[in-house]
Write a protein that holds these residues in place. Sequence first.
Motif, PDB file in Angstrom:
ATOM      1  N   CYS A  87     -12.335  77.297  52.393  1.00 17.05           N
ATOM      2  CA  CYS A  87     -11.712  77.789  51.158  1.00 17.05           C
ATOM      3  C   CYS A  87     -12.434  77.243  49.928  1.00 17.05           C
ATOM      4  O   CYS A  87     -12.699  77.968  48.973  1.00 17.05           O
ATOM      5  CB  CYS A  87     -10.237  77.402  51.096  1.00 17.05           C
ATOM      6  N   ARG A 126     -15.825  78.846  49.565  1.00 15.56           N
ATOM      7  CA  ARG A 126     -15.645  80.228  49.121  1.00 15.56           C
ATOM      8  C   ARG A 126     -15.266  80.289  47.646  1.00 15.56           C
ATOM      9  O   ARG A 126     -15.640  81.231  46.935  1.00 15.56           O
ATOM     10  CB  ARG A 126     -14.556  80.863  49.990  1.00 15.56           C
ATOM     11  N   ARG A 137     -16.355  78.860  45.159  1.00 19.22           N
ATOM     12  CA  ARG A 137     -17.481  78.859  44.233  1.00 19.22           C
ATOM     13  C   ARG A 137     -17.851  80.264  43.751  1.00 19.22           C
ATOM     14  O   ARG A 137     -18.317  80.446  42.640  1.00 19.22           O
ATOM     15  CB  ARG A 137     -18.678  78.201  44.943  1.00 19.22           C
ATOM     16  N   THR A 138     -17.661  81.266  44.613  1.00 18.82           N
ATOM     17  CA  THR A 138     -18.065  82.610  44.223  1.00 18.82           C
ATOM     18  C   THR A 138     -16.881  83.469  43.767  1.00 18.82           C
ATOM     19  O   THR A 138     -17.036  84.655  43.541  1.00 18.82           O
ATOM     20  CB  THR A 138     -18.784  83.337  45.388  1.00 18.82           C
ATOM     21  N   LEU A 139     -15.716  82.851  43.648  1.00 20.13           N
ATOM     22  CA  LEU A 139     -14.552  83.599  43.153  1.00 20.13           C
ATOM     23  C   LEU A 139     -14.406  83.400  41.647  1.00 20.13           C
ATOM     24  O   LEU A 139     -14.908  82.418  41.105  1.00 20.13           O
ATOM     25  CB  LEU A 139     -13.269  83.120  43.833  1.00 20.13           C
ATOM     26  N   THR A 140     -13.667  84.304  41.015  1.00 27.34           N
ATOM     27  CA  THR A 140     -13.451  84.153  39.570  1.00 27.34           C
ATOM     28  C   THR A 140     -12.785  82.802  39.280  1.00 27.34           C
ATOM     29  O   THR A 140     -13.154  82.121  38.334  1.00 27.34           O
ATOM     30  CB  THR A 140     -12.563  85.276  39.019  1.00 27.34           C
ATOM     31  N   ARG A 192     -15.385  79.995  39.392  1.00 34.23           N
ATOM     32  CA  ARG A 192     -16.234  80.005  38.196  1.00 34.23           C
ATOM     33  C   ARG A 192     -15.458  79.514  36.986  1.00 34.23           C
ATOM     34  O   ARG A 192     -15.987  78.773  36.156  1.00 34.23           O
ATOM     35  CB  ARG A 192     -16.755  81.420  37.921  1.00 34.23           C
ATOM     36  N   ALA A 193     -14.177  79.923  36.912  1.00 37.56           N
ATOM     37  CA  ALA A 193     -13.347  79.483  35.782  1.00 37.56           C
ATOM     38  C   ALA A 193     -13.198  77.964  35.802  1.00 37.56           C
ATOM     39  O   ALA A 193     -13.298  77.312  34.764  1.00 37.56           O
ATOM     40  CB  ALA A 193     -11.981  80.157  35.843  1.00 37.56           C
ATOM     41  N   LEU A 240     -15.240  75.730  37.064  1.00 34.20           N
ATOM     42  CA  LEU A 240     -16.496  75.107  36.642  1.00 34.20           C
ATOM     43  C   LEU A 240     -16.717  75.275  35.141  1.00 34.20           C
ATOM     44  O   LEU A 240     -17.169  74.347  34.460  1.00 34.20           O
ATOM     45  CB  LEU A 240     -17.674  75.711  37.409  1.00 34.20           C
ATOM     46  N   ALA A 241     -16.372  76.449  34.627  1.00 31.60           N
ATOM     47  CA  ALA A 241     -16.548  76.696  33.196  1.00 31.60           C
ATOM     48  C   ALA A 241     -15.684  75.731  32.381  1.00 31.60           C
ATOM     49  O   ALA A 241     -16.131  75.176  31.380  1.00 31.60           O
ATOM     50  CB  ALA A 241     -16.194  78.138  32.857  1.00 31.60           C
ATOM     51  N   GLU A 276     -17.305  72.413  32.305  1.00 30.77           N
ATOM     52  CA  GLU A 276     -18.517  72.341  31.494  1.00 30.77           C
ATOM     53  C   GLU A 276     -18.214  72.333  30.006  1.00 30.77           C
ATOM     54  O   GLU A 276     -18.834  71.590  29.257  1.00 30.77           O
ATOM     55  CB  GLU A 276     -19.416  73.545  31.797  1.00 30.77           C
ATOM     56  N   ILE A 285     -10.588  82.296  29.430  1.00 31.44           N
ATOM     57  CA  ILE A 285     -10.046  81.526  30.560  1.00 31.44           C
ATOM     58  C   ILE A 285      -8.806  80.761  30.100  1.00 31.44           C
ATOM     59  O   ILE A 285      -8.825  80.103  29.059  1.00 31.44           O
ATOM     60  CB  ILE A 285     -11.120  80.568  31.112  1.00 31.44           C
ATOM     61  N   PRO A 344     -27.982  76.407  40.838  1.00 33.39           N
ATOM     62  CA  PRO A 344     -27.502  77.781  40.724  1.00 33.39           C
ATOM     63  C   PRO A 344     -28.506  78.803  41.242  1.00 33.39           C
ATOM     64  O   PRO A 344     -28.138  79.873  41.673  1.00 33.39           O
ATOM     65  CB  PRO A 344     -27.274  77.959  39.224  1.00 33.39           C
ATOM     66  N   SER A 345     -29.793  78.451  41.211  1.00 35.43           N
ATOM     67  CA  SER A 345     -30.809  79.428  41.589  1.00 35.43           C
ATOM     68  C   SER A 345     -30.672  79.869  43.042  1.00 35.43           C
ATOM     69  O   SER A 345     -31.174  80.901  43.434  1.00 35.43           O
ATOM     70  CB  SER A 345     -32.199  78.846  41.362  1.00 35.43           C
ATOM     71  N   LEU A 351     -27.931  80.620  44.551  1.00 39.64           N
ATOM     72  CA  LEU A 351     -26.726  81.422  44.802  1.00 39.64           C
ATOM     73  C   LEU A 351     -27.013  82.901  44.618  1.00 39.64           C
ATOM     74  O   LEU A 351     -27.780  83.273  43.777  1.00 39.64           O
ATOM     75  CB  LEU A 351     -25.629  80.993  43.835  1.00 39.64           C
TER      76      LEU A 351
END
Lengths: 256, 272
Positions: B136, B139, B141-144, B147-148, B150-151, B154, B164, B269-270, B272
Motif C-alpha cells: 500500500c 503504491r 507514491r503514484t496516487l494523487t 503526491r499530495a 509529498l507536496a 516539500e 491540496i 524521480p527520474s 518513475l
Amino acid sequence: MSDAPLLDVTGVGVTYGGYVALDDVSCRVVENSIHALIGPNGAGKTTLFNVVSGLVKPESGSLQFRERQYTGLRPDQILVMGIARNFQQVRLFPVLSVIENVMVGCHSRLPRTSFRDFVLGPLGRDKVDRLARERAAEMLDLVEYRGDTKAPPSQMTLVDQRRIEIARALASDPQLLLLDEPAAGMNPAEASQLSEIIRKIRGLGRTVLLVEHNTRMVFSLADEVTVLSAGKIIASGPPSAVKSDSAVVTAYLGNV
Amino acid sequence: MFNSYTESLAVFFGINVLMAFSVYLPSSAGLISLGQGGFMAIGAYTSALLTAKDVPFALALAAGAAVAALIGVLVAAPAVRIRGIYLIIATLGFGEIVRILFINLEFAGGASGLSGIRPLTTLWYVVGVCFFVGLCLWRLRTLTLGRAILAVHEDETAAEAMGIKLLQTKLIAFGGGAAIAGLAGGLFAHYALFIDPEQFGFSRSAEAFLFVVLGGSGNPLGPVIGAAVVTLLPEVLRFLQDWRMSFFAVLLIGCAIWRPGGLVAARPPSRL
C-alpha cells in the motif's frame, strides 16, 4: 458573458506591522482579457496576488469572482473555484519529477481512484493516473516545454522551471491565471515566446492577470494595465492611456 | 522449518517493520512523531480485550487499528498546526499520556498488565500484514494522495495554492501511521501473550523513529532496512559479547556521518 468583471477587488487593505502594503486597492479584471499589473518594486503587486489567491487575508475590502464573494476562503478552495497562480520565486516540489509536479496541478479536477485502479495500477491500468499524466503532458506541451519530463525540476534552467510552474497552474483548469513575473530572467527571444504562450492561453478562453517588469512585453501584450505605487493604484486603463499618464511616468516609467 | 528462536526473531522483526512504516507515513508529510508507542499500545490493548471476548482475530486487529487511527486523527487535528520540534514534543507527550492512562485503567490490568492473551499471531500472519502495508505504501507514491503528501512535505504554501487540502492530507498521513502502529500492537499482543504499559513507553517510540532515521525516509524500503539493522544486527553481533551494544552505537554514529539521509537513498524521480 455578462458585463460584470471576472474578478472584482474592492477597497483591499493590507498592512504588515506598521507598513501599509496595500491601501484601498480596487481592481476589475474583465473576462478573457490579459490584464497587467505594473509598478516599482515594493509597490504591493505580489501582495495583491497573495490576497487574490488567498495566501494573505486582507484586513479590509472584498474579493469577488464571477460575482461571488470569496473573501476569507482558503487557497485550496480558491484554486478549486478557478484561480491558479505561479510564484515569483519558483516553488516547484523538488522530490517530484517535472511531470508529477504538473500532475499535482490536476489533483483538484481528478476523479477519485477506484479500488480497481488501486489494485491494477502497477499493471499500468490506473485510469486516474493515466488521465493526470495525459493532461500534464498536454499542459507541458502548451507552455512549449521540451525538456525531460521524468527528471527532477532542479535540473532544469530557470526559464524551463517557470514554464513548468505555469503548466502546473494551467493543469487546474483555471478561469483566471495569475502570473507573477513570468519573464524574469528571460532573454528577449524567450520573453517574446512567452508572450505568444500567454496569448495562446487567452485564446483558450482563459483570463490572465500578469505582474511584469518587462514594460515592452506588458504594453504589447496587455488589454488593460493597472499601475500600483506604494500600495495605491495610480492609474488604470488601456496601455496607450497608461503609457502617457504623467503620474505613471513619474512613479515608474521615467521619461523616455 | 524455523526453530523457535528464529521464528520469534522474524515475528519481532515484522512487528518492527510495521512500527517503522507507522513513523514513515506521517514523516513523508513532514510530521515527525515520537509517540507511535502510544498508538501501538492502543492497538495492543483494544485487540487483546476483544479476542478475550472471542472476537475473531482479524476483526480484533482491524478494530485495534481503527481505534488507533481515530485517536490519531483526534490528536493530530490540533497538533498538525504546529511544526517541527514542537510537534515532536506534542507526540512525545501523547505517548506518555497513553502509558499513564493504561496504568490507571483497571479493566485493562492497570500497571500489572494484561496476561493470558490468546496466542493468535503466527509468523505468516505477520508476514502477510507487513506485505500488505508495504505494498500500500509503495503504491501510494503514484496516487494523487501520495503526491499530495509529498507536496505538503516539500512546500506547504505551494501545495495549498495548488488546491491540496493541508489539514485533510496531514490527518490522513498521521491517522494512517497511527493505524499501522495499532496493527503492530495487535500482532505484538497476541505473540508476546502478556502486555503492560511499560512495553509501549518512550523507548518503543524512539526505536520506531530510529528505524526510519537509520534506514532513510525517501521510500518504503528505507524503514524496512532500518528495522532490519536495528532488530537483527544485535543478534549477529552476539560474538562481541559485552561490546555488542557499544559496537552498535558506533555503527549508528557512523551512519549519521556517512549516510545522513539514511541507508537507502530516496528513489530519484527520474526512475518513475
